[in-house]
Motif scaffolding. Structure first.
Motif, mmCIF file in Angstrom:
data_model
loop_
_atom_site.group_PDB
_atom_site.id
_atom_site.type_symbol
_atom_site.label_atom_id
_atom_site.label_comp_id
_atom_site.label_asym_id
_atom_site.label_seq_id
_atom_site.Cartn_x
_atom_site.Cartn_y
_atom_site.Cartn_z
ATOM 1 N N LEU A 33 1.019 -1.202 -0.032
ATOM 2 C CA LEU A 33 -0.122 -0.157 -0.072
ATOM 3 C C LEU A 33 0.849 1.168 0.058
ATOM 4 N N ASP A 34 0.721 2.191 -0.816
ATOM 5 C CA ASP A 34 1.262 3.294 -1.173
ATOM 6 C C ASP A 34 0.090 4.498 -0.837
ATOM 7 N N TYR A 35 0.003 4.969 0.207
ATOM 8 C CA TYR A 35 -1.367 5.854 0.489
ATOM 9 C C TYR A 35 -0.986 7.119 -0.185
ATOM 10 N N GLU A 36 0.120 7.620 -0.257
ATOM 11 C CA GLU A 36 0.140 9.284 -0.852
ATOM 12 C C GLU A 36 0.163 8.824 -2.146
ATOM 13 N N GLY A 37 0.838 7.778 -2.576
ATOM 14 C CA GLY A 37 0.780 7.420 -4.269
ATOM 15 C C GLY A 37 -0.792 6.970 -4.829
ATOM 16 N N ARG A 38 -1.284 6.713 -3.874
ATOM 17 C CA ARG A 38 -2.894 6.221 -4.174
ATOM 18 C C ARG A 38 -2.799 4.874 -5.010
ATOM 19 N N ARG A 39 -1.999 3.964 -4.316
ATOM 20 C CA ARG A 39 -1.585 2.630 -5.204
ATOM 21 C C ARG A 39 -1.786 1.452 -4.087
ATOM 22 N N LEU A 40 -2.145 0.349 -4.683
ATOM 23 C CA LEU A 40 -2.346 -0.894 -3.827
ATOM 24 C C LEU A 40 -1.943 -2.187 -4.942
ATOM 25 N N SER A 41 -1.061 -2.766 -4.635
ATOM 26 C CA SER A 41 -0.617 -3.728 -5.420
ATOM 27 C C SER A 41 -0.645 -5.028 -4.837
ATOM 28 N N PHE A 42 -0.822 -6.026 -5.601
ATOM 29 C CA PHE A 42 -0.784 -7.542 -5.247
ATOM 30 C C PHE A 42 0.159 -8.408 -5.673
ATOM 31 N N TYR A 43 0.824 -9.276 -5.052
ATOM 32 C CA TYR A 43 1.941 -10.232 -5.443
ATOM 33 C C TYR A 43 2.101 -11.326 -4.940
ATOM 34 N N ASN A 44 2.424 -12.591 -6.008
ATOM 35 C CA ASN A 44 2.861 -13.596 -5.227
ATOM 36 C C ASN A 44 3.937 -13.644 -4.340
ATOM 37 N N ALA A 45 3.702 -13.767 -2.993
ATOM 38 C CA ALA A 45 4.846 -13.233 -2.050
ATOM 39 C C ALA A 45 5.954 -14.300 -2.308
ATOM 40 N N ASP A 46 5.793 -15.405 -2.839
ATOM 41 C CA ASP A 46 7.191 -16.467 -2.957
ATOM 42 C C ASP A 46 7.767 -16.021 -4.323
ATOM 43 N N THR A 47 6.970 -15.783 -5.423
ATOM 44 C CA THR A 47 7.870 -15.555 -6.600
ATOM 45 C C THR A 47 7.883 -13.978 -7.069
ATOM 46 N N MET A 48 7.210 -13.318 -6.365
ATOM 47 C CA MET A 48 7.297 -11.815 -6.376
ATOM 48 C C MET A 48 6.318 -11.658 -7.803
ATOM 49 N N GLU A 49 5.626 -12.388 -8.292
ATOM 50 C CA GLU A 49 4.590 -12.078 -9.707
ATOM 51 C C GLU A 49 3.748 -11.079 -9.479
ATOM 52 N N HIS A 50 3.646 -10.276 -10.269
ATOM 53 C CA HIS A 50 2.746 -8.980 -9.831
ATOM 54 C C HIS A 50 1.356 -9.438 -10.460
ATOM 55 N N PHE A 51 0.341 -9.221 -9.717
ATOM 56 C CA PHE A 51 -0.976 -9.603 -10.065
ATOM 57 C C PHE A 51 -1.867 -8.425 -10.607
ATOM 58 N N TYR A 52 -1.849 -7.353 -9.843
ATOM 59 C CA TYR A 52 -3.001 -6.087 -10.145
ATOM 60 C C TYR A 52 -2.128 -5.136 -9.303
#
Length: 466
Positions: free
Chosen positions: A421-440
């Motif tokens: 979560l980047d509150y000031e950047g207004r962004r919320l990202s989701f990852y596969n924590a094992d492979t760090m694949e970015h979902f959305y």
């Protein structure tokens, strides 16, 4: 007192001042004094190769002692004249009475004749025959000489012992010195070997770092290049007329949202947040355990999960027991129609990262929600309703809960899910924590108030915060 007799002077000239006897093998020193060779040999040493002269204390090198043959000849002549120490004076005459001097006055330490003995001058003095006086004094001299010789012997013995002690100390010192030098040589060799080992290790580390640096450069270069091209494309898209801008807009936005940069381990550690669950917000069929780090949902509110075991084939087996759940207290924060629970602590600034372990393959929905999200009605998760979340459906499909929903096709189903979560950047990202694949990534999110971690738990689903 009688004047010195020439015979007496002759006697003194041929008498050694050390042994008080006639010279035996006389030698003369550098300072021109005469002694018996045997007498001068026992005098204290003045240096490593010399002695002190008994008369003037000058150091006389042993090699410079010369025999005095003339004095030896004189001694022989005196002996031929039968002149012995203490006897030559018997032939002298009293100058005052012209009589032989046969007596010795102990008070005046001088010779005298029989008439002198009866005179007023010597009448009260002690007088002895010359032979008797000589014998008495000779005994005293020999006693003193013996004492001095013993003292000299003691001194020489002490000197020898001390020299032996010094030699032993010097020998030990040399041995210790050699031992110390050998030990330091060993230490220097050991340090040298350790230095070479450490240098080889550091060189290996340096090569590894350079390889990692080159790989990192390649990884980021391609990503930076991709993002730069995408920025240029988006800027060009924004300048297009409305009809051109809306053409294929969803695909364009999807490319933009999926271009979130890689989240490194350093950033994960830097922004890691300690997220716990708030039991006061949990739906009645949810059980919050492990100090707010785990949530489970059961088929029946009266069934409580007691244990969770991972089998060898990777499947989770639960051991359950049935018990009557205590009625939960009324709380305005509790969700009443949806199996949801919020985090205990919300965020209204900064960057934050947390992970959760998906213990079951059942459905779930996780993300963040505003504090004012609806608690007692049906909820359709979407940014317009104050929820930014990612959902796994019952059929195993994944969707980003946008309006409309955006389907996702991850390379593999995540076991651990990471949220950034980047509150000031207004962004919320989701990852596969094992492979760090970015979902959305949700962009331009309207985080106008405090937001809380949000969890919706499906049937037979278990979530645990890492």
């Amino acid at each position: 007192m009688a004047a010195a007799n020439p015979l007496q002077s002759l006697q003194e000239e041929v008498t050694c001042s050390i042994c008080l006897e006639y010279y035996k093998d006389p030698v003369f020193t550098k300072c021109a004094h005469n002694f018996c060779r045997s007498c001068i040999a026992v005098c204290p040493e003045g240096s490593d190769s010399g002695v002190h002269c008994p008369q003037c204390r000058e150091v006389c090198p042993e090699g410079e002692l010369r025999p005095n043959r003339q004095l030896q000849s004189m001694v022989e002549l005196v002996k031929q004249l039968a002149v012995q120490p203490g006897r030559a004076l018997e032939q002298s005459l009293c100058e005052k009475h012209d009589e032989k001097q046969k007596l010795f006055c102990k008070e005046d330490e001088d010779l005298m004749c029989v008439i002198c003995r009866e005179s007023r001058e010597h009448r009260s003095h002690t007088a002895l025959p010359i032979d008797e006086a000589a014998h008495e004094y000779k005994g005293e001299l020999q006693a003193c000489l013996q004492s001095l010789k013993e003292e000299l012997g003691d001194l020489l013995e002490s000197k020898l012992k001390e020299e032996e002690g010094y030699k032993a100390m010097m020998k030990k010192l040399i041995t210790d010195k050699l031992k110390m030098v050998a030990e330091f040589d060993g230490l220097r060799q050991l340090l040298k070997d350790q230095e070479e080992t450490l240098l080889m290790r550091l060189e290996k580390m340096e090569r590894s770092i350079k390889m990692a640096e080159n790989a990192n450069e390649g990884k980021y270069s391609s990503k930076i290049s991709f993002i730069s091209d995408l920025i240029a494309e988006m800027e060009k898209k924004c300048e297009q007329p409305p009809l051109e801008l809306l053409k294929d807009i969803r695909r364009t936005l999807s490319r933009c949202r999926n271009a979130t940069p890689h989240l490194s381990e350093g950033l994960k550690k830097k922004y890691k947040a300690l997220v716990t669950l708030d039991p006061d917000t949990a739906y009645r069929s949810l059980t919050v355990t492990e100090h707010g780090r785990r949530v489970t949902r059961t088929l029946d509110p009266d069934t409580v999960i007691l244990d969770l075991t991972l089998t060898e084939d990777g499947q989770y087996v639960t051991r359950t027991s049935t018990s009557t759940r205590m009625s939960l207290p009324e709380n305005p924060k509790r969700f009443t129609l949806r199996a949801c629970v919020l985090g205990r602590t919300g965020f209204n600034s900064g960057r934050h990262y947390w992970e959760l372990h998906l213990l079951k393959d059942g459905p779930w929905c996780v993300g963040v929600a505003q504090e004012c999200v609806s608690r007692n009605g049906s909820l359709s998760e979407s940014p317009e309703r104050g929820v930014w979340a990612l959902e796994r459906k019952t059929n195993g499909q994944y969707e980003a809960l946008t309006s409309p929903r955006f389907p996702l096709s991850p390379q593999q189903c995540p076991v651990r899910l990471g949220l950034y979560l980047d509150y000031e950047g207004r962004r919320l990202s989701f990852y596969n924590a094992d492979t760090m694949e970015h979902f959305y990534t949700f962009t331009n999110a309207a985080f106008n108030t405090r937001v809380y971690p949000y969890f919706l738990v499906g049937l037979q689903t278990n979530l645990r915060l890492v």
